[in-house]
Enzyme design. Structure first.
Site, PDB file in Angstrom:
ATOM      1  N   ARG A  56       0.881  -1.180   0.000  1.00  0.00           N
ATOM      2  CA  ARG A  56       0.000   0.000   0.000  1.00  0.00           C
ATOM      3  C   ARG A  56       0.911   1.220   0.000  1.00  0.00           C
ATOM      4  NH1 ARG A  56      -5.350   1.027   3.510  1.00  0.00           N
ATOM      5  NH2 ARG A  56      -6.042  -0.307   1.807  1.00  0.00           N
ATOM      6  N   HIS A  76      -7.225   0.766  -6.554  1.00  0.00           N
ATOM      7  CA  HIS A  76      -7.390  -0.179  -5.445  1.00  0.00           C
ATOM      8  C   HIS A  76      -8.029  -1.445  -6.028  1.00  0.00           C
ATOM      9  CE1 HIS A  76      -7.563  -1.711  -1.518  1.00  0.00           C
ATOM     10  NE2 HIS A  76      -8.438  -0.906  -0.937  1.00  0.00           N
ATOM     11  N   GLN A 108      -9.947  -4.128  -3.921  1.00  0.00           N
ATOM     12  CA  GLN A 108     -11.271  -3.667  -3.514  1.00  0.00           C
ATOM     13  C   GLN A 108     -12.276  -3.916  -4.642  1.00  0.00           C
ATOM     14  OE1 GLN A 108     -12.156  -2.019  -0.435  1.00  0.00           O
ATOM     15  NE2 GLN A 108     -14.148  -2.555  -1.266  1.00  0.00           N
ATOM     16  N   ASP A 152     -17.222   6.862  -1.641  1.00  0.00           N
ATOM     17  CA  ASP A 152     -15.995   6.700  -0.861  1.00  0.00           C
ATOM     18  C   ASP A 152     -15.725   8.046  -0.191  1.00  0.00           C
ATOM     19  OD1 ASP A 152     -13.610   5.823   0.245  1.00  0.00           O
ATOM     20  OD2 ASP A 152     -12.464   5.857  -1.629  1.00  0.00           O
ATOM     21  N   CYS A 185     -16.450   1.266   0.215  1.00  0.00           N
ATOM     22  CA  CYS A 185     -15.268   0.418   0.470  1.00  0.00           C
ATOM     23  C   CYS A 185     -14.886   0.436   1.947  1.00  0.00           C
ATOM     24  CB  CYS A 185     -14.107   0.888  -0.388  1.00  0.00           C
ATOM     25  SG  CYS A 185     -13.673   2.615  -0.085  1.00  0.00           S
ATOM     26  N   ARG A 199     -13.667  -9.028   0.546  1.00  0.00           N
ATOM     27  CA  ARG A 199     -12.244  -8.773   0.314  1.00  0.00           C
ATOM     28  C   ARG A 199     -11.446 -10.040   0.606  1.00  0.00           C
ATOM     29  NH1 ARG A 199     -10.136  -3.673   0.842  1.00  0.00           N
ATOM     30  NH2 ARG A 199      -8.237  -4.745   0.210  1.00  0.00           N
TER      31      ARG A 199
END
Ligand code: CP
Ligand code: NVA
Length: 311
Positions: A108, A135, A138, A231, A271, A299
């Site tokens: 990340r 991402h 996700q 988001d 998310c 996930r």
């Protein structure tokens, strides 16, 4: 059976529509086996995954750790501050070294370029665990969730309200387009998606009779949507722009009133982490539309599929 062994996963664009479908099929099987009591499927026995975090994480870190362990492997999780990267060791040298110890790395990072640099010098798969641009893990969990809740992705209208240049949206647009769904983005002027990602998503959507539309009108974006997604307005690393972002994105808040314009059976997705009272209100995220907890769970199953195929 498609083979993906040894490949990197930096972007949804790295995988064809057929490959995405295949990964989702494996994820679905992983989940079914999990619920029939087979929690450990030891296909990665003796293998190690390194997780590197330049930014905080709850879901990504925990779901990757559990996924790897339930596949019979093990994990090492480090923040970049604990590594010599923080004292100037190059990403290229780090990549060469970790390739000698572990079988895969999920990172990340602030800059997507860091992932590209790691991938260039790694002989093991590098997985994007969130960058400023995308991402993808996700998006895989999200597609699995939409398939479960709606029975299909093709032909649906997905509305995304909020920051149009969001990393989660970029991967969502690419994945949805590859599976034949339309994505309508409702965002403010100056918050439009990354032009290259938008172009790629538009082209993929056109191949399947779907469309990607960016509008500044939140009602136009959400009208008759099957899926409503949002988001945070301030992503990690954007804290200095907080005041301006909260002000300019406030017309795109997903609240009960706005949800009334979506289809009656629309689902609400996020998310997470959510900033309640900003991009979404409590009555929506805790309301009948919301599938966010199943979405978070997925996930785990999606990443099990990716790890088992790449490692
Ligand atoms: N959705 C997501 O990636 O959450 P975390 O930041 O908690 O990992
Ligand atoms: N867009 C958010 C996603 C967090 C999972 C961020 O980058 O902070």
């Amino acid at each position: 059976m498609l083979t993906m062994r040894g490949r990197h996963f930096l972007s949804i664009s790295d995988y064809t529509s057929e490959e995405i479908r295949f990964i989702l099929g494996v994820a679905k099987q992983m989940k079914e086996r999990y619920y029939s009591g087979e929690r450990v499927i030891p296909v990665l026995k003796g293998k190690h995954l390194l997780l590197i975090f330049e930014k905080p994480s709850t879901r990504t870190r925990i779901s990757f750790e559990v996924a790897m362990k339930e596949l019979g492997g093990d994990v090492i999780a480090l923040t970049s501050r604990e590594m010599q990267i923080s004292r100037g060791e190059t990403l290229a040298d780090t990549a060469r070294v970790i390739s000698r110890y572990v079988d895969g790395v999920a990172a990340r990072v602030y800059s997507h370029k860091s992932l590209e640099e790691l991938a260039k010098y790694s002989s093991i798969p590098v997985i994007n665990a969130l960058s400023d641009l995308e991402h993808p893990m996700q998006a895989l969990g999200d597609m699995l969730t939409i398939l479960e809740k709606k029975g299909r992705v093709a032909g649906l209208k997905i509305a995304f309200l909020g920051d149009g240049a969001d990393n989660v949206l970029h991967s969502l647009m690419l994945a949805a387009a590859k599976l034949g769904a339309s994505v309508w983005v409702g965002t403010a002027k100056g918050y439009e998606p990354n032009p290259e990602i938008l172009k790629a998503a538009v082209e993929e959507a056109q191949l399947r009779g779907a469309e990607i539309v960016v509008t500044h009108d939140p009602i136009e974006a959400i009208k008759d949507a099957d899926v409503v997604y949002t988001d945070v307005w301030v992503s990690m690393g954007q804290e200095a722009e907080k005041e301006r972002r909260l002000r300019e994105l406030s017309p795109y808040q997903v609240n009960k009133e706005l949800m009334m314009h979506a289809k009656r059976d629309a689902i609400f997705m996020h998310c997470l982490p959510a900033h309640r009272g900003y991009e979404v209100t409590d009555d929506v995220i805790d309301g009948p539309w919301s599938v966010v907890w199943d979405q978070a769970e997925n996930r785990l199953h999606a990443q099990k599929a990716v790890l088992s195929l790449l490692l």
